[in-house]
Write a protein that holds these residues in place. Sequence first.
Motif, PDB file in Angstrom:
ATOM      1  N   UNK A 170      11.611  -1.767   0.068  1.00 33.37           N
ATOM      2  CA  UNK A 170      11.436  -0.425   0.379  1.00 33.37           C
ATOM      3  C   UNK A 170      12.867  -0.129   1.566  1.00 33.37           C
ATOM      4  N   UNK A 171      13.512   0.471   0.955  1.00 39.31           N
ATOM      5  CA  UNK A 171      14.098   1.396   1.047  1.00 39.31           C
ATOM      6  C   UNK A 171      15.566   0.158   1.422  1.00 39.31           C
ATOM      7  N   UNK A 172      16.238  -0.292   0.309  1.00 34.97           N
ATOM      8  CA  UNK A 172      17.277  -1.785   0.735  1.00 34.97           C
ATOM      9  C   UNK A 172      18.072  -1.072   1.421  1.00 34.97           C
ATOM     10  N   UNK A 173      19.077   0.635   1.458  1.00 33.25           N
ATOM     11  CA  UNK A 173      20.144   0.397   1.813  1.00 33.25           C
ATOM     12  C   UNK A 173      19.613   0.962   4.416  1.00 33.25           C
ATOM     13  N   UNK A 174      17.785   1.416   4.378  1.00 33.53           N
ATOM     14  CA  UNK A 174      17.994   1.142   5.435  1.00 33.53           C
ATOM     15  C   UNK A 174      18.073  -0.330   6.612  1.00 33.53           C
ATOM     16  N   UNK A 175      18.202  -1.084   5.775  1.00 35.97           N
ATOM     17  CA  UNK A 175      18.418  -2.757   6.547  1.00 35.97           C
ATOM     18  C   UNK A 175      19.117  -2.449   7.766  1.00 35.97           C
ATOM     19  N   UNK A 176      19.087  -3.816   8.475  1.00 33.76           N
ATOM     20  CA  UNK A 176      19.321  -3.504   9.994  1.00 33.76           C
ATOM     21  C   UNK A 176      20.524  -4.468   9.868  1.00 33.76           C
ATOM     22  N   UNK A 177      21.514  -4.744   9.932  1.00 35.74           N
ATOM     23  CA  UNK A 177      22.857  -6.178  10.431  1.00 35.74           C
ATOM     24  C   UNK A 177      22.029  -6.669  11.707  1.00 35.74           C
TER      25      UNK A 177
ATOM     26  N   UNK B 241       0.671  -0.963   0.710  1.00 35.02           N
ATOM     27  CA  UNK B 241      -0.137  -0.214   0.241  1.00 35.02           C
ATOM     28  C   UNK B 241       1.132   1.117   0.214  1.00 35.02           C
ATOM     29  N   UNK B 242       1.849   1.821   0.526  1.00 38.50           N
ATOM     30  CA  UNK B 242       2.687   2.399   0.641  1.00 38.50           C
ATOM     31  C   UNK B 242       3.701   2.284  -0.687  1.00 38.50           C
ATOM     32  N   UNK B 243       3.822   1.321  -1.155  1.00 38.36           N
ATOM     33  CA  UNK B 243       4.482   1.385  -2.468  1.00 38.36           C
ATOM     34  C   UNK B 243       3.345   1.949  -3.313  1.00 38.36           C
ATOM     35  N   UNK B 244       2.079   2.151  -3.810  1.00 41.23           N
ATOM     36  CA  UNK B 244       1.056   2.373  -4.273  1.00 41.23           C
ATOM     37  C   UNK B 244       0.845   4.613  -3.789  1.00 41.23           C
ATOM     38  N   UNK B 245       0.561   4.473  -2.417  1.00 45.75           N
ATOM     39  CA  UNK B 245       0.405   5.642  -2.348  1.00 45.75           C
ATOM     40  C   UNK B 245       1.482   6.584  -1.282  1.00 45.75           C
ATOM     41  N   UNK B 246       2.344   6.430  -1.229  1.00 45.67           N
ATOM     42  CA  UNK B 246       3.707   7.666  -1.343  1.00 45.67           C
ATOM     43  C   UNK B 246       4.242   7.597  -2.284  1.00 45.67           C
ATOM     44  N   UNK B 247       5.027   8.665  -2.209  1.00 46.60           N
ATOM     45  CA  UNK B 247       5.479   9.322  -3.690  1.00 46.60           C
ATOM     46  C   UNK B 247       6.673   9.016  -3.731  1.00 46.60           C
ATOM     47  N   UNK B 248       7.343   8.809  -5.384  1.00 44.03           N
ATOM     48  CA  UNK B 248       8.041   7.601  -4.916  1.00 44.03           C
ATOM     49  C   UNK B 248       9.759   8.171  -4.064  1.00 44.03           C
ATOM     50  N   UNK B 249       9.925   9.945  -4.507  1.00 42.65           N
ATOM     51  CA  UNK B 249      11.377   9.930  -4.025  1.00 42.65           C
ATOM     52  C   UNK B 249      10.929   9.810  -2.307  1.00 42.65           C
ATOM     53  N   UNK B 250       9.789   9.264  -1.674  1.00 47.01           N
ATOM     54  CA  UNK B 250       9.566   9.498  -0.088  1.00 47.01           C
ATOM     55  C   UNK B 250       9.929   7.656   0.081  1.00 47.01           C
ATOM     56  N   UNK B 251       9.647   6.523  -0.569  1.00 49.38           N
ATOM     57  CA  UNK B 251      10.008   5.607  -0.356  1.00 49.38           C
ATOM     58  C   UNK B 251      11.031   5.344   0.728  1.00 49.38           C
TER      59      UNK B 251
END
Length: 388
Positions: free
Chosen positions: A319-326, A262-272
């Motif tokens: 969604x935001x792969x760079x935000x994944x935690x170890x 739902x986020x991917x549909x509703x949130x602007x791409x630059x904010x994902x």
Amino acid sequence: AALAQALGTRAARAGGGWLRGVGYHESVAGEIDRWWLDRVAPERPLRIQHRSGQLWIFNSAGLRSLGVGDGAGDDPFERHGGTPSGRLYGADAWLRARLGTRMPALGEASLRLARLGITGVTDAGPDNGAGEFRHFARERAGGRLLQDVLVMGSAGLDPAWSRPGLAVGATKIHLRESALPDFGAMRERIVQSHAAGRAVAVHCVTQAELVFAVGALQAAGVRRGDRLEHASLASPEAVALVREAGLHVVTQPHFLFERGDAYLSAVPAQDIAHLYRARSFVIAGVPLGAGSDAPYGDIDPWRAMDAALRRTSRAGRVLGADEALDPAAVLRLYGSHPLHPGGPCRSLAAGAVADLCVLDRPWEGLFEDLAAVRVRLTVGCGRVLHAA
């Protein structure tokens, strides 16, 4: 269609009391109001809660049960041309007074938590007061509530106090961008909380709410343990603001799995990439903890930790792969002291009173599928709470 069918089926069952639904969101079920609900279930009083927790939607039978008429009234319902739409925003205290609700029994919920390895919880309700604290105390004394509880809430819990297994936590302030409080009043509320020995936890899901919260906390003077709940949307500049203010953040990574599509549909791409940040906060030195936001989210911490590790939606989209935690950072989400989320992770020590859980798999394979973890044994404060 699925919501209409479910409500119609429930309404047709025996009994004439209230029907209640939770977790509604327009991205899944479409826009609903009083008249939509009347078409689906006109006879029984019905109320549906938005998954934000800030909105209830009633049918006409529900409005009649509350004594709300079609003319102008002194109730807090939204009105169009004097006619209530059935929408009630941010008025839970008013609703509780009208419904005369009783405190719930907690035994079943507590056992469910124990089966997940949970030995302590934080109730983050903004309206919690002395009555709620006493209810938790009664449930613990009766052996129904097994977990330690930190009770956040209103000024009705001032000053900070505790008893075995129960403690008063932060003052909870719930912001809504469309109706932000007076800045001076917000600052004064924070000052009063600090004077009572309590930190402040501010619920903010939009970036405007986050900036407002950080500004008010800085104006009042940040106290250890002050935190932002959710910080759902945070640009790089917002992350820097939180770091400079010295605040903690409590996030909900499982929403990426539960609501990601739902986020991917509703949130602007630059904010994902700015949604439910994790790694950016950790790198910036912001103490980061996690919570379930139940009943608006899944209570299972293992699924939440898996979401923090993988950041995938139900459909498998990232969604935001760079935000994944170890893995180490993922465990710290739930291992810190509840008064200081994101702080040092508690550790086991020989001779200490046991507070731990035993899992169904070896450590080496734990992070291959955290969502599939099952707890074999839960011990809290030296007592067995669950044994599979």
